[in-house]
Design a protein around this motif. Structure first.
Motif, PDB file in Angstrom:
ATOM      1  N   LEU A 135      -6.887  -5.510  -6.444  1.00 46.91           N
ATOM      2  CA  LEU A 135      -7.654  -5.351  -7.683  1.00 46.91           C
ATOM      3  C   LEU A 135      -6.767  -5.550  -8.910  1.00 46.91           C
ATOM      4  O   LEU A 135      -7.190  -6.147  -9.906  1.00 46.91           O
ATOM      5  CB  LEU A 135      -8.306  -3.966  -7.718  1.00 46.91           C
ATOM      6  CG  LEU A 135      -9.478  -3.732  -6.752  1.00 46.91           C
ATOM      7  CD1 LEU A 135      -9.896  -2.268  -6.783  1.00 46.91           C
ATOM      8  CD2 LEU A 135     -10.663  -4.625  -7.084  1.00 46.91           C
ATOM      9  N   ASN A 136      -5.538  -5.062  -8.827  1.00 51.45           N
ATOM     10  CA  ASN A 136      -4.619  -5.201  -9.961  1.00 51.45           C
ATOM     11  C   ASN A 136      -4.368  -6.666 -10.305  1.00 51.45           C
ATOM     12  O   ASN A 136      -4.153  -7.009 -11.474  1.00 51.45           O
ATOM     13  CB  ASN A 136      -3.295  -4.514  -9.667  1.00 51.45           C
ATOM     14  CG  ASN A 136      -3.380  -2.996  -9.680  1.00 51.45           C
ATOM     15  OD1 ASN A 136      -2.431  -2.309  -9.318  1.00 51.45           O
ATOM     16  ND2 ASN A 136      -4.515  -2.440 -10.088  1.00 51.45           N
ATOM     17  N   HIS A 137      -4.410  -7.526  -9.301  1.00 53.70           N
ATOM     18  CA  HIS A 137      -4.183  -8.953  -9.537  1.00 53.70           C
ATOM     19  C   HIS A 137      -5.267  -9.566 -10.412  1.00 53.70           C
ATOM     20  O   HIS A 137      -5.056 -10.631 -11.004  1.00 53.70           O
ATOM     21  CB  HIS A 137      -4.096  -9.709  -8.207  1.00 53.70           C
ATOM     22  CG  HIS A 137      -2.767  -9.576  -7.539  1.00 53.70           C
ATOM     23  ND1 HIS A 137      -2.608  -9.045  -6.290  1.00 53.70           N
ATOM     24  CD2 HIS A 137      -1.519  -9.890  -7.952  1.00 53.70           C
ATOM     25  CE1 HIS A 137      -1.322  -9.041  -5.963  1.00 53.70           C
ATOM     26  NE2 HIS A 137      -0.645  -9.548  -6.958  1.00 53.70           N
ATOM     27  N   VAL A 138      -6.445  -8.918 -10.459  1.00 53.10           N
ATOM     28  CA  VAL A 138      -7.519  -9.410 -11.333  1.00 53.10           C
ATOM     29  C   VAL A 138      -7.836  -8.375 -12.420  1.00 53.10           C
ATOM     30  O   VAL A 138      -8.959  -8.272 -12.908  1.00 53.10           O
ATOM     31  CB  VAL A 138      -8.784  -9.760 -10.517  1.00 53.10           C
ATOM     32  CG1 VAL A 138      -8.541 -10.999  -9.678  1.00 53.10           C
ATOM     33  CG2 VAL A 138      -9.230  -8.603  -9.631  1.00 53.10           C
ATOM     34  N   ASP A 139      -6.800  -7.579 -12.774  1.00 55.04           N
ATOM     35  CA  ASP A 139      -6.883  -6.611 -13.873  1.00 55.04           C
ATOM     36  C   ASP A 139      -7.954  -5.548 -13.655  1.00 55.04           C
ATOM     37  O   ASP A 139      -8.639  -5.125 -14.596  1.00 55.04           O
ATOM     38  CB  ASP A 139      -7.119  -7.326 -15.209  1.00 55.04           C
ATOM     39  CG  ASP A 139      -5.925  -8.166 -15.622  1.00 55.04           C
ATOM     40  OD1 ASP A 139      -4.791  -7.707 -15.413  1.00 55.04           O
ATOM     41  OD2 ASP A 139      -6.120  -9.278 -16.139  1.00 55.04           O
ATOM     42  N   LEU A 140      -8.087  -5.092 -12.416  1.00 57.74           N
ATOM     43  CA  LEU A 140      -9.013  -4.010 -12.103  1.00 57.74           C
ATOM     44  C   LEU A 140      -8.279  -2.936 -11.306  1.00 57.74           C
ATOM     45  O   LEU A 140      -7.166  -3.166 -10.824  1.00 57.74           O
ATOM     46  CB  LEU A 140     -10.203  -4.540 -11.293  1.00 57.74           C
ATOM     47  CG  LEU A 140     -11.122  -5.531 -12.015  1.00 57.74           C
ATOM     48  CD1 LEU A 140     -12.074  -6.197 -11.021  1.00 57.74           C
ATOM     49  CD2 LEU A 140     -11.912  -4.843 -13.126  1.00 57.74           C
ATOM     50  N   SER A 141      -8.903  -1.776 -11.172  1.00 55.61           N
ATOM     51  CA  SER A 141      -8.322  -0.667 -10.417  1.00 55.61           C
ATOM     52  C   SER A 141      -9.426   0.112  -9.727  1.00 55.61           C
ATOM     53  O   SER A 141     -10.600   0.065 -10.136  1.00 55.61           O
ATOM     54  CB  SER A 141      -7.563   0.298 -11.345  1.00 55.61           C
ATOM     55  OG  SER A 141      -6.290  -0.163 -11.670  1.00 55.61           O
ATOM     56  N   VAL A 142      -9.047   0.857  -8.692  1.00 57.82           N
ATOM     57  CA  VAL A 142      -9.975   1.822  -8.112  1.00 57.82           C
ATOM     58  C   VAL A 142     -10.115   2.978  -9.093  1.00 57.82           C
ATOM     59  O   VAL A 142      -9.282   3.163  -9.984  1.00 57.82           O
ATOM     60  CB  VAL A 142      -9.489   2.328  -6.741  1.00 57.82           C
ATOM     61  CG1 VAL A 142      -9.400   1.184  -5.753  1.00 57.82           C
ATOM     62  CG2 VAL A 142      -8.156   3.052  -6.852  1.00 57.82           C
ATOM     63  N   CYS A 143     -11.146   3.762  -8.925  1.00 60.14           N
ATOM     64  CA  CYS A 143     -11.345   4.915  -9.819  1.00 60.14           C
ATOM     65  C   CYS A 143     -10.432   6.071  -9.425  1.00 60.14           C
ATOM     66  O   CYS A 143      -9.829   6.712 -10.285  1.00 60.14           O
ATOM     67  CB  CYS A 143     -12.810   5.359  -9.781  1.00 60.14           C
ATOM     68  SG  CYS A 143     -13.937   4.165 -10.506  1.00 60.14           S
ATOM     69  N   ALA A 144     -10.366   6.339  -8.147  1.00 57.93           N
ATOM     70  CA  ALA A 144      -9.518   7.423  -7.643  1.00 57.93           C
ATOM     71  C   ALA A 144      -9.025   7.029  -6.263  1.00 57.93           C
ATOM     72  O   ALA A 144      -9.624   6.182  -5.596  1.00 57.93           O
ATOM     73  CB  ALA A 144     -10.302   8.733  -7.577  1.00 57.93           C
ATOM     74  N   LEU A 145      -7.936   7.637  -5.845  1.00 56.53           N
ATOM     75  CA  LEU A 145      -7.378   7.312  -4.533  1.00 56.53           C
ATOM     76  C   LEU A 145      -6.616   8.515  -3.993  1.00 56.53           C
ATOM     77  O   LEU A 145      -6.116   9.332  -4.767  1.00 56.53           O
ATOM     78  CB  LEU A 145      -6.495   6.084  -4.597  1.00 56.53           C
ATOM     79  CG  LEU A 145      -5.137   6.104  -5.299  1.00 56.53           C
ATOM     80  CD1 LEU A 145      -4.419   4.773  -5.039  1.00 56.53           C
ATOM     81  CD2 LEU A 145      -5.237   6.321  -6.794  1.00 56.53           C
ATOM     82  N   PRO A 146      -6.521   8.632  -2.663  1.00 58.50           N
ATOM     83  CA  PRO A 146      -5.868   9.817  -2.077  1.00 58.50           C
ATOM     84  C   PRO A 146      -4.359   9.773  -2.259  1.00 58.50           C
ATOM     85  O   PRO A 146      -3.771   8.720  -2.501  1.00 58.50           O
ATOM     86  CB  PRO A 146      -6.254   9.723  -0.600  1.00 58.50           C
ATOM     87  CG  PRO A 146      -6.488   8.267  -0.362  1.00 58.50           C
ATOM     88  CD  PRO A 146      -7.063   7.726  -1.639  1.00 58.50           C
ATOM     89  N   SER A 147      -3.737  10.914  -2.123  1.00 56.03           N
ATOM     90  CA  SER A 147      -2.279  10.991  -2.259  1.00 56.03           C
ATOM     91  C   SER A 147      -1.569  10.343  -1.078  1.00 56.03           C
ATOM     92  O   SER A 147      -0.360  10.183  -1.101  1.00 56.03           O
ATOM     93  CB  SER A 147      -1.829  12.457  -2.397  1.00 56.03           C
ATOM     94  OG  SER A 147      -2.240  13.205  -1.271  1.00 56.03           O
ATOM     95  N   SER A 148      -2.336   9.951  -0.057  1.00 56.90           N
ATOM     96  CA  SER A 148      -1.773   9.227   1.090  1.00 56.90           C
ATOM     97  C   SER A 148      -2.183   7.756   1.044  1.00 56.90           C
ATOM     98  O   SER A 148      -2.324   7.111   2.080  1.00 56.90           O
ATOM     99  CB  SER A 148      -2.257   9.860   2.400  1.00 56.90           C
ATOM    100  OG  SER A 148      -3.677   9.941   2.426  1.00 56.90           O
ATOM    101  N   ALA A 149      -2.362   7.217  -0.160  1.00 56.02           N
ATOM    102  CA  ALA A 149      -2.883   5.860  -0.344  1.00 56.02           C
ATOM    103  C   ALA A 149      -2.115   4.764   0.389  1.00 56.02           C
ATOM    104  O   ALA A 149      -2.717   3.759   0.768  1.00 56.02           O
ATOM    105  CB  ALA A 149      -2.960   5.530  -1.836  1.00 56.02           C
ATOM    106  N   PRO A 150      -0.794   4.865   0.615  1.00 55.26           N
ATOM    107  CA  PRO A 150      -0.109   3.799   1.342  1.00 55.26           C
ATOM    108  C   PRO A 150      -0.514   3.664   2.805  1.00 55.26           C
ATOM    109  O   PRO A 150      -0.137   2.702   3.458  1.00 55.26           O
ATOM    110  CB  PRO A 150       1.370   4.201   1.234  1.00 55.26           C
ATOM    111  CG  PRO A 150       1.453   5.005  -0.017  1.00 55.26           C
ATOM    112  CD  PRO A 150       0.175   5.792  -0.020  1.00 55.26           C
TER     113      PRO A 150
END
Length: 1014
Positions: A135-150
């Motif tokens: 998403l970052n590659h097209v200038d977007l992001s998720v709204c929220a993500l877990p602390s174990s996102a990797p």
């Protein structure tokens, strides 16, 4: 109801294999790696849990696969347990009734990104970190993500329903999602959207398999942070309340307690090849540290006033930047554990202070607390009690997790999740929603196929936990007396103590898994770093053994070091495998990969791995350059084996560029030996040591001060391993070591004007692991590539520190097919960015990538960086692609010939000669198989035991015939065929003791049949 199924019938195995092919694994050994999640259970609890291993693992790639699996499971009443990242610690992926582990990791496609409506539709198995990057590659992001996102997946977070970074603005995971597709045990595809989505949120995989999720997204902005220090939890709570009351528009709020800050300060330094990496000092104050995150375009006026009004202090920007970089590294402090007793609770925001005070008052052991604040006035407290699972006291101290849960409940809070471990607490977790969930379960899964026992619990295990909860005051008293001092790990079962420590420290978080080329090349948990650490624990506990299969697992690693980058605990993973390979091969006498034995003999005889004659080592030197190469000089160019014998364009180009840059240099010429890294990584350290002494001594004779290499592996060895070994052996060693790209990048004022021939191509660059992650050399190669006229330079998605491996080194020698999968994925990255040419500054990478391009039919031209630069300078440097492909083809034939099944075929070809070479009494015994009824059945179990005693005496007699047979199967050049009588006997002498157990079961029935017919 679903049955307990820990082993399938032969018919069921065949049916599964017919459906899923290589994506089903029925190996008893592999299945053992899927019996746990991130949590470390006490030994007593494990016994109560009982057997919990699947009968099969199936990797699903699309919805059609899921439907086929559901059909199979329903027909046979087989339990199905969905598994993705396995990042939760509530037992949700533990197959208590066996059945099938349904690995959904390949359901990871991005189907649609709607920029206008700010939504994304993705496969449920996509990892959050990967999605955010895309998403970052097209200038977007998720709204929220877990602390174990990797490691955590989108579907997994919906199935758990949790809080994470961004939840202060966007709420629980289900609040950030719009719809989900779920396939029921009946094979029906159901869509849940809007308010219906709540019916499956937090279902823990007990309703069906989620295949697709549509979630909300937002415009991408850089995240800024303010970090603040509070002396008391009351001050921290007041700040949270003021910020909420004044509607300060933050994206995320998280905090840690003083104990956590102290352990962060004391966490061990990261080691790189055994040497500490000195980082900027960021000591945290031992206080309650709260981090406030927000997009950089947002006005958060009033934030600092609220912090100060509550009694907090603003911390330096250096700390806020550090804490932002530590988002997904919560478990780093586990290095001081090495085990954690976890407890995760949800409490009202206005009770945070009281809950923390009570934890401090009632729990005598240290408790580390990390908090995550939600927009709905709730706060998740993730609590860890450092301990050691190897201590019996761990069983007693584990009950303190129940005490923390009780404290939360007494203050209007609850457990974060229930799952298998706390099934009896499900009503407290879900409230009224539990009836809704159970209603949907009854409708969609009436026969309890999906993840059975997740909501009902596991017999004695659940009863014991329930009883412990009822006896909480007494259990707390015992638990508080069950602390342990720092655990010292000593060598055990011939495993070094520090490696044992790392195995128990490993958080099993899975950050290392998806980006490990051994995992995505082969696809199974045992191949991942997480799986290997798990194996060591199981071996020490007597539940597994070190056999040749496990030895091969430790050997078959590209040594790319990406796992070291990914590990949130900074464990020295690759260096640990390096030491274990020596331990297994030299100390325990296990077999390295057979081709390395041939290489070792070639090294001992001719000092190179390609079985070429030593006198041809400097034939790459062009006639016009010979007068310019000094007999002695401060600089020496070390070409290495592949550039000297196969890809000679690399050596010629490197020498020409160094000369044009004004470098006066010498070479070792015919006295140059292989750097030795193949032997080091293959576990044959004795051969490496001899080679190292030879090279260092010859370089000193030339008066060299700086060694320049074109091969990153040679650079790595001269820069790091030779220095370390010299210190260990008491040898004086003061060489500076550089890759040619570093030398030339420093002299661009000289080189630059000479680059005149345009390339007119779109170019990308492959970062060689052995000088990239191993040495941090990223910019010099790019500087050279970008200086070539006509080049349009584009970076691949994975580059620099996160660059993917080519698949070479041990993997290429072990399993060329797997290496081609890994290399093919790398080439597809180049293809995805529109690259015509992939430049590599590594001879070995070029061989592997060229082979992969040919076999995968990927239209990306792989060229040497130095040769390409030299061509731009006007030199006529030949393309060596065909030479590389031809040179490797010989080795590939040898690799396949030395596999057990093919060696068996070879021995059957030699059976007449072997029979003739046997002692007369043995031939007489063999004849009885033909003439005495039942003798074949009597001989069958005896022959595998007889072969190790018999073959050593037979091999010298049949060796001439074996050499002739080998030349029939391997189309080798004349120079190699000439040397085979010198190389093969010693190699076979070293291999046979370990190969025979693999060959004997295959050879015995065929040998008996041969005797009966002849």
């Amino acid at each position: 109801m679903s049955q307990q199924v820990f082993e399938f019938s032969e018919q069921q195995k065949k049916e599964l294999t017919d459906i899923f092919g290589s994506r089903v694994n029925l190996s008893r050994r592999e299945r053992h790696f899927y019996n746990h999640d991130v949590g470390a259970l006490p030994s007593m609890a494990k016994k109560l849990l009982g057997k919990a291993e699947p009968a099969a693992i199936v990797k699903l790639k699309n919805e059609e696969d899921v439907i086929k699996l559901m059909d199979f499971a329903s027909r046979y009443s087989v339990p199905v347990v969905p598994r993705a990242g396995a990042t939760s610690g509530y037992g949700g992926v533990i197959p208590t009734k066996g059945g099938i582990i349904a690995d959904v990791g390949r359901l990871n496609h991005i189907y649609d990104i709607d920029r206008e409506n700010l939504t994304a539709t993705v496969g449920a198995g996509i990892v959050w970190e990967k999605l955010e990057s895309k998403l970052n590659h097209v200038d977007l992001s998720v709204c929220a993500l877990p602390s174990s996102a990797p490691a955590a997946t989108v579907g997994g977070w919906l199935g758990q329903n949790g809080l994470g970074y961004g939840s202060y603005e966007y709420g629980w995971s289900q609040d950030t999602m719009l719809s989900a597709r779920l396939i029921t045990p009946g094979g029906e595809v159901r869509e849940f959207e809007g308010t219906d989505l709540q019916k499956i949120a937090g279902n823990l995989g007990a309703l069906g398999i989620i295949t697709q999720v549509t979630l909300k997204i937002r415009p991408h902005r850089q995240t800024k942070a303010v970090s603040a220090s509070f002396e008391t939890p009351a001050a921290l709570q007041k700040a949270l309340q003021l910020i909420a009351k004044r509607n300060i528009a933050l994206w995320s709020i998280s905090f840690i307690n003083p104990g956590f800050a102290d352990m962060k300060n004391r966490a061990p330094q990261k080691l790189h090849h055994g040497e500490p990496i000195v980082l900027e000092d960021t000591d945290l104050p031992e206080s309650y540290i709260c981090n406030f995150f927000y997009p950089d375009n947002r006005d958060v006026d009033g934030l600092e006033n609220a912090i100060k009004e509550a009694g907090g202090s603003i911390l330096p920007e250096q700390i806020s930047k550090h804490e932002t970089g530590e988002w997904f590294r919560t478990m780093k402090v586990k290095r001081l554990g090495p085990s954690f007793i976890p407890a995760e609770v949800v409490v009202p925001q206005d009770k945070v202070s009281k809950v923390i005070d009570e934890i401090n008052e009632k729990i005598s052991l240290p408790v580390l607390i990390e908090g995550m604040v939600s927009r709905d006035g709730e706060v998740v407290l993730l609590c860890f009690i450092p301990h050691s699972e190897r201590s019996f006291k761990f069983n007693m101290a584990f009950s303190l997790g129940l005490s923390i849960i009780r404290i939360a409940e007494d203050n209007g809070g609850r457990m974060y999740a229930s799952g298998l471990y706390f099934a009896d607490q499900a009503e407290k977790v879900y409230g009224e929603r539990l009836k809704q969930l159970m209603g949907v379960k009854k409708e969609l899964d009436p026969y309890d196929i999906m993840n059975p026992e997740t909501f009902t619990g596991r017999g004695l295990f659940t009863s014991a936990l329930s009883m412990a909860g009822k006896m909480e005051p007494l259990m707390r008293l015992v638990g508080n007396m069950s602390g342990v001092d720092r655990t010292d790990f000593k060598d055990q079962k011939n495993i070094p103590g520090d490696i044992i420590s790392h195995a128990y420290t490993c958080a099993q978080c899975g950050y290392c898994v998806n980006e490990c080329d051994q995992y995505y090349g082969r696809g199974w948990e045992s191949q991942s770093p997480r799986g290997k650490w798990f194996f060591i624990k199981e071996y020490l506990a007597g539940r597994d053994e070190i056999n040749q299969e496990q030895t091969d697992t430790f050997l078959a690693c590209t040594t790319c070091e990406l796992c070291d980058v990914r590990c949130q605990l900074d464990l020295p993973i690759e260096n640990s495998w390096l030491r274990l390979r020596e331990n297994l091969v030299q100390q325990r006498g296990k077999m390295t990969f057979p081709p390395f034995e041939i290489m070792a003999q070639s090294l001992n005889k001719e000092r190179n791995i390609w079985a070429e004659y030593r006198q041809g080592r400097d034939e790459w030197v062009p006639e016009d350059l010979k007068p310019k190469i000094k007999e002695k000089a401060d600089y020496a160019y070390f070409a290495g084996c592949t550039a000297s014998f196969v890809e000679k364009d690399i050596a010629e180009a490197s020498a020409r560029m160094l000369s044009d840059a004004g470098i006066n240099f010498t070479i070792l010429g015919k006295e140059e030996s292989c750097c030795g890294i193949p032997m080091l990584t293959a576990g044959k350290w004795d051969v490496f040591e001899n080679i190292m002494k030879m090279n260092v001594g010859n370089m000193k004779k030339k008066g060299v001060k700086t060694v320049i290499t074109s091969c990153p592996a040679c650079w790595f060895v001269w820069h790091t391993y030779y220095r370390q070994w010299a210190e260990k052996l008491g040898i004086d060693y003061d060489f500076e070591v550089k890759h040619y790209s570093e030398v030339l990048a420093e002299r661009m004022d000289i080189i630059g004007p000479k680059l005149k021939v345009p390339l007119e191509k779109t170019v990308t660059i492959h970062d060689a692991c052995h000088m990239g992650r191993a040495g941090g050399i990223y910019d010099p190669p790019r500087k050279l590539a970008k200086a070539i006229p006509g080049v349009e330079f584009r970076e691949m998605e994975h580059n620099r520190e996160n660059g993917h491996c080519c698949g070479s080194v041990l993997t290429l020698v072990a399993e060329p097919d797997v290496a081609n999968v890994i290399g093919g994925l790398r080439l597809k990255e180049a293809e995805a960015v529109g690259a015509d040419v992939m430049l590599a500054a590594c001879p070995c990478c070029q061989v592997q990538l060229r082979v992969s391009a040919q076999k995968s039919n990927i239209p990306v031209d792989v060229q040497d960086l130095g040769a390409t630069v030299a061509r731009s300078m006007g030199y006529d440097i030949a393309d060596t692609t065909n030479d590389a492909l031809a040179g490797w083809a010989v080795f590939e034939q040898m690799i396949y010939l030395m596999k057990p099944e093919n060696m068996t075929n070879l021995m059957m070809e030699l059976m007449p000669q072997m029979m003739a070479a046997m002692p007369s009494y043995m031939r007489g015994m063999m004849k009885t198989v033909k003439y005495v009824p039942g003798m074949d059945k009597l001989m069958a179990p005896m022959m595998p035991r007889m072969m190790p005693m018999l073959l050593p005496s037979l091999m010298p007699k049949v060796m001439p015939d074996m050499l002739e047979a080998v030349t029939r199967h391997v189309q080798m050049p004349d120079y190699m065929e000439e040397q085979l009588p010198d190389l093969m006997p010693k190699a076979m002498e070293n291999l046979m003791p370990n190969m025979l157990p693999q060959i004997a079961p295959l050879l015995t029935p065929r040998m008996i049949e041969y005797i009966k017919q002849n």
